[in-house]
Design a protein around this motif. Structure first.
Motif, PDB file in Angstrom:
ATOM      1  N   ASN A 138    -103.808  10.482 -23.185  1.00 56.32           N
ATOM      2  CA  ASN A 138    -103.701  11.747 -23.919  1.00 56.32           C
ATOM      3  C   ASN A 138    -102.256  12.035 -24.315  1.00 56.32           C
ATOM      4  O   ASN A 138    -101.890  13.153 -24.656  1.00 56.32           O
ATOM      5  CB  ASN A 138    -104.257  12.912 -23.079  1.00 56.32           C
ATOM      6  CG  ASN A 138    -103.489  13.105 -21.768  1.00 56.32           C
ATOM      7  OD1 ASN A 138    -102.591  12.330 -21.453  1.00 56.32           O
ATOM      8  ND2 ASN A 138    -103.863  14.122 -21.006  1.00 56.32           N
ATOM      9  N   MET A 139    -101.426  11.007 -24.252  1.00 49.57           N
ATOM     10  CA  MET A 139    -100.018  11.135 -24.606  1.00 49.57           C
ATOM     11  C   MET A 139     -99.854  11.233 -26.117  1.00 49.57           C
ATOM     12  O   MET A 139    -100.517  10.518 -26.873  1.00 49.57           O
ATOM     13  CB  MET A 139     -99.261   9.912 -24.066  1.00 49.57           C
ATOM     14  CG  MET A 139     -97.808   9.829 -24.453  1.00 49.57           C
ATOM     15  SD  MET A 139     -97.037   8.394 -23.641  1.00 49.57           S
ATOM     16  CE  MET A 139     -95.785   7.973 -24.840  1.00 49.57           C
ATOM     17  N   PRO A 140     -98.974  12.108 -26.604  1.00 50.99           N
ATOM     18  CA  PRO A 140     -98.742  12.197 -28.055  1.00 50.99           C
ATOM     19  C   PRO A 140     -97.977  10.980 -28.555  1.00 50.99           C
ATOM     20  O   PRO A 140     -97.318  10.280 -27.785  1.00 50.99           O
ATOM     21  CB  PRO A 140     -97.904  13.480 -28.195  1.00 50.99           C
ATOM     22  CG  PRO A 140     -97.218  13.629 -26.879  1.00 50.99           C
ATOM     23  CD  PRO A 140     -98.200  13.122 -25.860  1.00 50.99           C
ATOM     24  N   ALA A 141     -98.064  10.735 -29.850  1.00 49.16           N
ATOM     25  CA  ALA A 141     -97.348   9.611 -30.461  1.00 49.16           C
ATOM     26  C   ALA A 141     -95.933  10.042 -30.836  1.00 49.16           C
ATOM     27  O   ALA A 141     -95.666  11.209 -31.104  1.00 49.16           O
ATOM     28  CB  ALA A 141     -98.101   9.136 -31.700  1.00 49.16           C
ATOM     29  N   TYR A 142     -95.030   9.070 -30.835  1.00 47.36           N
ATOM     30  CA  TYR A 142     -93.624   9.326 -31.186  1.00 47.36           C
ATOM     31  C   TYR A 142     -93.176   8.336 -32.259  1.00 47.36           C
ATOM     32  O   TYR A 142     -92.149   7.674 -32.129  1.00 47.36           O
ATOM     33  CB  TYR A 142     -92.748   9.201 -29.938  1.00 47.36           C
ATOM     34  CG  TYR A 142     -93.044  10.253 -28.889  1.00 47.36           C
ATOM     35  CD1 TYR A 142     -92.388  11.475 -28.901  1.00 47.36           C
ATOM     36  CD2 TYR A 142     -94.003  10.022 -27.905  1.00 47.36           C
ATOM     37  CE1 TYR A 142     -92.660  12.449 -27.952  1.00 47.36           C
ATOM     38  CE2 TYR A 142     -94.293  11.001 -26.959  1.00 47.36           C
ATOM     39  CZ  TYR A 142     -93.620  12.198 -26.991  1.00 47.36           C
ATOM     40  OH  TYR A 142     -93.909  13.172 -26.057  1.00 47.36           O
ATOM     41  N   ARG A 143     -93.951   8.276 -33.345  1.00 51.33           N
ATOM     42  CA  ARG A 143     -93.696   7.294 -34.405  1.00 51.33           C
ATOM     43  C   ARG A 143     -92.325   7.455 -35.039  1.00 51.33           C
ATOM     44  O   ARG A 143     -91.702   6.485 -35.458  1.00 51.33           O
ATOM     45  CB  ARG A 143     -94.774   7.412 -35.480  1.00 51.33           C
ATOM     46  CG  ARG A 143     -96.188   7.121 -34.995  1.00 51.33           C
ATOM     47  CD  ARG A 143     -97.196   7.202 -36.135  1.00 51.33           C
ATOM     48  NE  ARG A 143     -98.551   6.998 -35.669  1.00 51.33           N
ATOM     49  CZ  ARG A 143     -99.339   7.976 -35.228  1.00 51.33           C
ATOM     50  NH1 ARG A 143     -98.873   9.221 -35.198  1.00 51.33           N
ATOM     51  NH2 ARG A 143    -100.563   7.711 -34.810  1.00 51.33           N
ATOM     52  N   TRP A 144     -91.870   8.703 -35.140  1.00 56.26           N
ATOM     53  CA  TRP A 144     -90.613   8.959 -35.849  1.00 56.26           C
ATOM     54  C   TRP A 144     -89.397   8.336 -35.176  1.00 56.26           C
ATOM     55  O   TRP A 144     -88.358   8.171 -35.797  1.00 56.26           O
ATOM     56  CB  TRP A 144     -90.400  10.459 -36.010  1.00 56.26           C
ATOM     57  CG  TRP A 144     -90.243  11.186 -34.713  1.00 56.26           C
ATOM     58  CD1 TRP A 144     -89.104  11.358 -33.988  1.00 56.26           C
ATOM     59  CD2 TRP A 144     -91.277  11.819 -33.969  1.00 56.26           C
ATOM     60  NE1 TRP A 144     -89.357  12.060 -32.843  1.00 56.26           N
ATOM     61  CE2 TRP A 144     -90.694  12.370 -32.804  1.00 56.26           C
ATOM     62  CE3 TRP A 144     -92.657  11.998 -34.171  1.00 56.26           C
ATOM     63  CZ2 TRP A 144     -91.427  13.062 -31.853  1.00 56.26           C
ATOM     64  CZ3 TRP A 144     -93.381  12.697 -33.226  1.00 56.26           C
ATOM     65  CH2 TRP A 144     -92.768  13.211 -32.071  1.00 56.26           C
ATOM     66  N   LEU A 145     -89.518   7.986 -33.915  1.00 60.42           N
ATOM     67  CA  LEU A 145     -88.373   7.393 -33.227  1.00 60.42           C
ATOM     68  C   LEU A 145     -87.956   6.074 -33.887  1.00 60.42           C
ATOM     69  O   LEU A 145     -86.771   5.727 -33.898  1.00 60.42           O
ATOM     70  CB  LEU A 145     -88.705   7.145 -31.754  1.00 60.42           C
ATOM     71  CG  LEU A 145     -88.985   8.394 -30.904  1.00 60.42           C
ATOM     72  CD1 LEU A 145     -89.341   7.975 -29.475  1.00 60.42           C
ATOM     73  CD2 LEU A 145     -87.798   9.335 -30.900  1.00 60.42           C
ATOM     74  N   ALA A 146     -88.919   5.346 -34.441  1.00 55.83           N
ATOM     75  CA  ALA A 146     -88.616   4.080 -35.105  1.00 55.83           C
ATOM     76  C   ALA A 146     -87.970   4.312 -36.469  1.00 55.83           C
ATOM     77  O   ALA A 146     -87.344   3.402 -37.023  1.00 55.83           O
ATOM     78  CB  ALA A 146     -89.891   3.257 -35.260  1.00 55.83           C
ATOM     79  N   ARG A 147     -88.117   5.515 -37.024  1.00 55.96           N
ATOM     80  CA  ARG A 147     -87.509   5.826 -38.325  1.00 55.96           C
ATOM     81  C   ARG A 147     -86.135   6.473 -38.181  1.00 55.96           C
ATOM     82  O   ARG A 147     -85.315   6.412 -39.100  1.00 55.96           O
ATOM     83  CB  ARG A 147     -88.431   6.757 -39.119  1.00 55.96           C
ATOM     84  CG  ARG A 147     -89.800   6.179 -39.426  1.00 55.96           C
ATOM     85  CD  ARG A 147     -90.532   7.015 -40.451  1.00 55.96           C
ATOM     86  NE  ARG A 147     -90.790   8.372 -39.968  1.00 55.96           N
ATOM     87  CZ  ARG A 147     -91.913   8.750 -39.364  1.00 55.96           C
ATOM     88  NH1 ARG A 147     -92.866   7.856 -39.133  1.00 55.96           N
ATOM     89  NH2 ARG A 147     -92.095   9.998 -38.967  1.00 55.96           N
ATOM     90  N   ASN A 148     -85.881   7.101 -37.044  1.00 58.20           N
ATOM     91  CA  ASN A 148     -84.616   7.807 -36.841  1.00 58.20           C
ATOM     92  C   ASN A 148     -83.518   6.849 -36.401  1.00 58.20           C
ATOM     93  O   ASN A 148     -83.628   6.215 -35.356  1.00 58.20           O
ATOM     94  CB  ASN A 148     -84.773   8.903 -35.783  1.00 58.20           C
ATOM     95  CG  ASN A 148     -85.655  10.031 -36.248  1.00 58.20           C
ATOM     96  OD1 ASN A 148     -86.070  10.072 -37.410  1.00 58.20           O
ATOM     97  ND2 ASN A 148     -85.952  10.956 -35.353  1.00 58.20           N
ATOM     98  N   ARG A 149     -82.474   6.767 -37.183  1.00 58.82           N
ATOM     99  CA  ARG A 149     -81.325   5.963 -36.768  1.00 58.82           C
ATOM    100  C   ARG A 149     -80.616   6.661 -35.617  1.00 58.82           C
ATOM    101  O   ARG A 149     -80.492   7.887 -35.609  1.00 58.82           O
ATOM    102  CB  ARG A 149     -80.359   5.781 -37.939  1.00 58.82           C
ATOM    103  CG  ARG A 149     -80.933   4.904 -39.044  1.00 58.82           C
ATOM    104  CD  ARG A 149     -79.838   4.397 -39.953  1.00 58.82           C
ATOM    105  NE  ARG A 149     -80.374   3.508 -40.974  1.00 58.82           N
ATOM    106  CZ  ARG A 149     -79.744   2.447 -41.444  1.00 58.82           C
ATOM    107  NH1 ARG A 149     -78.549   2.130 -40.952  1.00 58.82           N
ATOM    108  NH2 ARG A 149     -80.277   1.700 -42.385  1.00 58.82           N
ATOM    109  N   LEU A 150     -80.182   5.886 -34.654  1.00 64.36           N
ATOM    110  CA  LEU A 150     -79.517   6.457 -33.491  1.00 64.36           C
ATOM    111  C   LEU A 150     -78.117   6.922 -33.861  1.00 64.36           C
ATOM    112  O   LEU A 150     -77.336   6.181 -34.464  1.00 64.36           O
ATOM    113  CB  LEU A 150     -79.428   5.422 -32.365  1.00 64.36           C
ATOM    114  CG  LEU A 150     -78.758   5.900 -31.070  1.00 64.36           C
ATOM    115  CD1 LEU A 150     -79.592   6.991 -30.412  1.00 64.36           C
ATOM    116  CD2 LEU A 150     -78.540   4.739 -30.113  1.00 64.36           C
TER     117      LEU A 150
END
Length: 250
Positions: A138-150
């Motif tokens: 039931n964990m939410p997805a964190y897809r945007w982490l792969a799009r966000n430059r560190l």
């Protein structure tokens, strides 16, 4: 009789204040007294290392996204916990955690020993869509982490704050923080060698998110997850079964 005493105490302002102070003092002593023996109770770990800049950035993202609200990082000494998660947590393992993330609520499993349990690919898939690898999650997805430059230019300041709090980062580590973060996620660059030189040969240098053109927040978070329980091997040494001595009667 107790009711009569309590009634009299409530009618005496001075007596009631003294009783409150006495009760608070007992609680305070119980919490504070163990700190005087902290040097004796915290285990030694000669192989303990600090978080790399990339791992520290991942830890900050972990906190930012509220992951600590569902995942604890403290394995109790209970048998069922040890059998499920691994050796129980030692105080020394949180030596450089500012703040500590022990936690108590487990909507998801404890992740104190998740480092190295799964591959980088698994972690990326899990963070992108948890149901792809854990159907009942039931964990939410964190897809945007792969799009966000560190954001790496402020990493020296992050290390400086940690040093103020007692983490022994050196001036060299702070000066090279951004380069080390980049190097840890890009093994084929000249910056990778500096990471292992400053943080140890056991430091994982990997293309965490599978992309080599730039470093993302996904890289940082996966790097952090992969080091959990691996900053020191003290827990495994501490809980190792003693060797069975031969019976002289046999």
């Amino acid at each position: 009789m107790p009711e009569l005493f309590h009634r009299k105490l409530e009618r005496s302002a001075i007596g009631f204040v003294i009783a409150i102070i006495a009760a608070a003092s007992v609680g305070g002593i119980v919490e504070i007294a163990p700190l005087f023996t902290i040097d004796e109770t915290v285990e030694e770990a000669r192989d303990m290392r600090m978080y790399t800049p990339l791992e520290l950035a991942g830890r900050n993202i972990y906190i930012r996204e509220g992951c600590y609200a569902c995942h604890s990082q403290m394995i109790r000494t209970l048998r069922d916990e040890v059998e499920r998660y691994g050796p129980y947590s030692l105080a020394v393992e949180s030596r450089y955690d500012r703040p500590m993330l022990w936690g108590s609520k487990r909507t998801g499993p404890d992740i104190a020993r998740i480092g190295g349990k799964y591959s980088d690919v698994w972690h990326v898939a899990h963070l992108t869509n948890p149901r792809d690898v854990v159907p009942e999650s039931n964990m939410p997805a964190y897809r945007w982490l792969a799009r966000n430059r560190l954001k790496m230019e402020d990493l020296p300041q992050h290390l400086a704050v940690q040093r103020t709090l007692g983490v022994p980062y050196t001036d060299e580590m702070m000066e090279n923080a951004a380069r080390d973060a980049y190097g840890q996620a890009t093994p084929d660059t000249d910056f990778a060698a500096g990471v292992t030189e400053r943080y140890g040969e056991e430091t994982q240098v990997s293309v965490f998110d599978g992309v080599t053109t730039h470093v993302t927040e996904m890289d940082a978070l996966v790097a952090y997850l992969q080091v959990l329980g691996r900053l020191t091997g003290a827990a495994y040494e501490h809980t190792a079964a003693p060797e069975k001595k031969p019976d002289p009667g046999n």
